[in-house]
Design a protein around this motif. Structure first.
Motif, PDB file in Angstrom:
ATOM      1  N   PRO A  30      -0.366  -5.405  -8.054  1.00 26.01           N
ATOM      2  CA  PRO A  30       0.531  -4.566  -7.256  1.00 26.01           C
ATOM      3  C   PRO A  30       1.790  -4.195  -8.037  1.00 26.01           C
ATOM      4  N   ALA A  31       2.199  -2.931  -7.879  1.00 23.68           N
ATOM      5  CA  ALA A  31       3.415  -2.458  -8.563  1.00 23.68           C
ATOM      6  C   ALA A  31       4.096  -1.422  -7.684  1.00 23.68           C
ATOM      7  N   ASN A  32       5.368  -1.150  -8.004  1.00 20.10           N
ATOM      8  CA  ASN A  32       6.073  -0.036  -7.343  1.00 20.10           C
ATOM      9  C   ASN A  32       5.758   1.221  -8.148  1.00 20.10           C
ATOM     10  N   VAL A  33       5.119   2.204  -7.489  1.00 19.70           N
ATOM     11  CA  VAL A  33       4.642   3.406  -8.190  1.00 19.70           C
ATOM     12  C   VAL A  33       5.299   4.652  -7.603  1.00 19.70           C
ATOM     13  N   PHE A  34       5.801   5.512  -8.483  1.00 21.29           N
ATOM     14  CA  PHE A  34       6.408   6.793  -8.059  1.00 21.29           C
ATOM     15  C   PHE A  34       5.420   7.910  -8.357  1.00 21.29           C
ATOM     16  N   LEU A  35       4.962   8.596  -7.304  1.00 19.50           N
ATOM     17  CA  LEU A  35       4.025   9.726  -7.477  1.00 19.50           C
ATOM     18  C   LEU A  35       4.829  11.016  -7.407  1.00 19.50           C
ATOM     19  N   ALA A  90      -5.188   6.575  -2.146  1.00 24.37           N
ATOM     20  CA  ALA A  90      -5.515   5.751  -0.963  1.00 24.37           C
ATOM     21  C   ALA A  90      -6.471   4.622  -1.353  1.00 24.37           C
ATOM     22  N   ALA A  91      -7.130   4.775  -2.492  1.00 26.15           N
ATOM     23  CA  ALA A  91      -8.083   3.751  -2.956  1.00 26.15           C
ATOM     24  C   ALA A  91      -7.356   2.566  -3.580  1.00 26.15           C
ATOM     25  N   LYS A  92      -6.041   2.699  -3.788  1.00 28.08           N
ATOM     26  CA  LYS A  92      -5.299   1.604  -4.448  1.00 28.08           C
ATOM     27  C   LYS A  92      -4.065   1.272  -3.619  1.00 28.08           C
ATOM     28  N   GLN A  93      -4.316   0.687  -2.460  1.00 30.63           N
ATOM     29  CA  GLN A  93      -3.200   0.484  -1.529  1.00 30.63           C
ATOM     30  C   GLN A  93      -2.424  -0.804  -1.821  1.00 30.63           C
ATOM     31  N   GLN A  94      -2.798  -1.492  -2.901  1.00 29.82           N
ATOM     32  CA  GLN A  94      -2.014  -2.711  -3.213  1.00 29.82           C
ATOM     33  C   GLN A  94      -0.627  -2.341  -3.747  1.00 29.82           C
ATOM     34  N   HIS A  95      -0.451  -1.061  -4.113  1.00 29.80           N
ATOM     35  CA  HIS A  95       0.841  -0.656  -4.696  1.00 29.80           C
ATOM     36  C   HIS A  95       1.809  -0.193  -3.611  1.00 29.80           C
ATOM     37  N   ALA A  96       3.111  -0.279  -3.923  1.00 25.24           N
ATOM     38  CA  ALA A  96       4.153   0.270  -3.032  1.00 25.24           C
ATOM     39  C   ALA A  96       4.498   1.644  -3.590  1.00 25.24           C
ATOM     40  N   TYR A  97       4.160   2.714  -2.837  1.00 27.19           N
ATOM     41  CA  TYR A  97       4.300   4.090  -3.350  1.00 27.19           C
ATOM     42  C   TYR A  97       5.591   4.751  -2.875  1.00 27.19           C
ATOM     43  N   THR A  98       6.224   5.454  -3.797  1.00 21.40           N
ATOM     44  CA  THR A  98       7.298   6.407  -3.449  1.00 21.40           C
ATOM     45  C   THR A  98       6.759   7.795  -3.780  1.00 21.40           C
ATOM     46  N   LEU A  99       6.841   8.715  -2.795  1.00 20.11           N
ATOM     47  CA  LEU A  99       6.378  10.096  -3.009  1.00 20.11           C
ATOM     48  C   LEU A  99       7.588  11.008  -2.968  1.00 20.11           C
ATOM     49  N   ARG A 100       7.462  12.188  -3.578  1.00 19.17           N
ATOM     50  CA  ARG A 100       8.548  13.174  -3.474  1.00 19.17           C
ATOM     51  C   ARG A 100       7.933  14.534  -3.127  1.00 19.17           C
ATOM     52  N   PHE A 101       8.425  15.074  -2.013  1.00 21.29           N
ATOM     53  CA  PHE A 101       7.903  16.362  -1.512  1.00 21.29           C
ATOM     54  C   PHE A 101       9.044  17.365  -1.438  1.00 21.29           C
ATOM     55  N   ASP A 105      18.807   6.441 -11.426  1.00 21.79           N
ATOM     56  CA  ASP A 105      19.260   5.670 -10.251  1.00 21.79           C
ATOM     57  C   ASP A 105      18.075   5.406  -9.319  1.00 21.79           C
ATOM     58  N   MET A 106      17.276   6.448  -9.077  1.00 23.46           N
ATOM     59  CA  MET A 106      16.138   6.304  -8.142  1.00 23.46           C
ATOM     60  C   MET A 106      15.129   5.294  -8.694  1.00 23.46           C
ATOM     61  N   LEU A 107      14.826   5.386  -9.983  1.00 26.28           N
ATOM     62  CA  LEU A 107      13.812   4.491 -10.570  1.00 26.28           C
ATOM     63  C   LEU A 107      14.308   3.043 -10.567  1.00 26.28           C
ATOM     64  N   ARG A 108      15.610   2.873 -10.857  1.00 31.04           N
ATOM     65  CA  ARG A 108      16.156   1.496 -10.915  1.00 31.04           C
ATOM     66  C   ARG A 108      16.207   0.887  -9.520  1.00 31.04           C
ATOM     67  N   THR A 109      16.817   1.636  -8.553  1.00 33.43           N
ATOM     68  CA  THR A 109      17.003   1.020  -7.222  1.00 33.43           C
ATOM     69  C   THR A 109      15.653   0.730  -6.559  1.00 33.43           C
ATOM     70  N   ARG A 110      14.631   1.506  -6.932  1.00 32.31           N
ATOM     71  CA  ARG A 110      13.331   1.248  -6.297  1.00 32.31           C
ATOM     72  C   ARG A 110      12.461   0.335  -7.159  1.00 32.31           C
ATOM     73  N   GLY A 111      12.959  -0.091  -8.295  1.00 32.26           N
ATOM     74  CA  GLY A 111      12.203  -0.979  -9.182  1.00 32.26           C
ATOM     75  C   GLY A 111      10.853  -0.381  -9.569  1.00 32.26           C
TER      76      GLY A 111
END
Ligand code: 3Y8
Ligand code: NAP
Length: 248
Positions: free
Chosen positions: A127-132, A143-154, A182-188
């Motif tokens: 599991p990792a924090n992932v930014f899409l 959706a096939a890899k839900q072990q990760h914590a996702y951040t999305l940007r729309f 800042d966004m990448l650091r605060t969200r790890g």
């Protein structure tokens, strides 16, 4: 008499629209209708699809379009393919305004993949924090890899429920280096998934990842048919000026 159609939706297309309006050339700016409130343009604007190749060919004929500029995003492959075919069918000059892809620089840690599915496969199992950073249209494979914590940007808030739990940032960009750091650091964030869009509007996250020593899963561009292609607004204006002078 020049009457240009700009297939837009990018910062480059917006810059071209300013130059064309300044030159007093007749033109129409076209959006695909992907976002709720696209940026205003200094030209008459149309929004929405044409209805495939035949719809675009009909539009070109009905509107007396003399030149088409494909200034869409490098990943807007279907629009670009349709433009090549419709311009061939109607004998209309076509030029693509396409920014160069980003080149890997020393310090970049890129995992280059062919498409979004390969990007999802390239994510680690742990599991990792992932930014899409790939928008809303192509997130289903994750959706096939839900072990990760996702951040999305729309660009716009999501209307439909997401295919997996995720934190959504709503922002249109262009983005700044400080804002991305800042966004990448605060969200790890430990992994970024991005497309090789090129240009300046989306590159800050790539520079930020390099500074933070983070890997980027970089999706390569789709293959497009051969067509005249330039990287600067000035080159398009010269092309228009040249043809326009001939067709004046
Ligand atoms: C509607 C026009 C400007 C234009 C800004 C550029 C820079 C910011 C970077 C991240 C990546 C992403 C996304 C992105 C960028 C610029 C540029 C660029 C990426 C607008 C715009 C339209 C769109 C459509 C939208 C997509 C989405 C993609 C978000 C306007 C703002 C992820 C592409 O909600 C949706 O359905 C959004 C769809 C296509 C990708 C996707 O598949 O979801 N762009 N983006 C165009 C139309 O209606 O025809 O609304 O004003 C343009 C810009 N988007 O003048 O400042 O590249 O020029 N846009 C990607 O690169 O992966 C964001 O978050 O880091
Ligand atoms: P796409 O998949 O290549 O296009 C799908 C269909 O959307 C096209 O066949 C066309 O419909 C319509 N369309 C797309 N762009 C259009 C335009 N400028 N004017 C009129 N119709 C358009 O396109 P996309 O990837 O969804 O991108 C849509 C728009 O967002 C593009 O204009 C692009 O520049 C902008 N954008 C895209 C991205 C990205 O990541 N893809 C990033 C930034 C901006 P018909 O077949 O009915 O004519």
């Amino acid at each position: 008499m020049t009457r240009a159609l700009i297939l837009g939706g990018t910062s480059d297309a917006s810059q071209l629209a300013v130059e064309i309006a300044r030159a007093g050339l007749e033109a129409v700016y076209s959006y695909g209708g992907r976002t709720r409130a696209p940026a205003d343009q200094p030209l008459p604007t149309r929004i929405g699809g044409f209805g495939g190749v035949s719809g675009l060919a009909d539009y070109i004929r009905q509107e007396g379009i003399t030149h088409v500029i494909d200034a869409t995003h490098p990943f807007a492959a279907e629009m670009s393919r349709n433009a090549v075919r419709a311009c061939k069918e109607t004998g209309t000059p076509l030029i693509a305004l396409e920014r160069a892809p980003w080149d890997k620089m020393s310090g970049d840690d890129w995992i280059e993949v062919a498409d979004v599915n390969a990007a999802a496969t390239a994510l680690p199992e742990t599991p990792a924090n992932v930014f899409l950073a790939i928008g809303r249209q192509h997130i289903a494979p994750f959706a096939a890899k839900q072990q990760h914590a996702y951040t999305l940007r729309f660009v716009d808030p999501p209307e439909a429920p997401l295919p997996f739990p995720a934190d959504v940032i709503v922002s249109r960009g262009p983005f700044t280096l400080d804002g991305e750091l800042d966004m990448l650091r605060t969200r790890g964030i430990a992994r970024i998934v991005a497309r090789n869009s090129g240009g300046d509007g989306a590159r800050a996250k790539i520079d930020a990842a390099r500074m933070l020593g983070q890997p980027v899963i970089m999706i390569s561009r789709p293959k497009l048919p051969e067509r005249l292609r330039v990287e600067s607004v000035a080159d398009v204006m010269q092309w228009l000026g040249h043809s326009a002078r001939l067709g004046a």
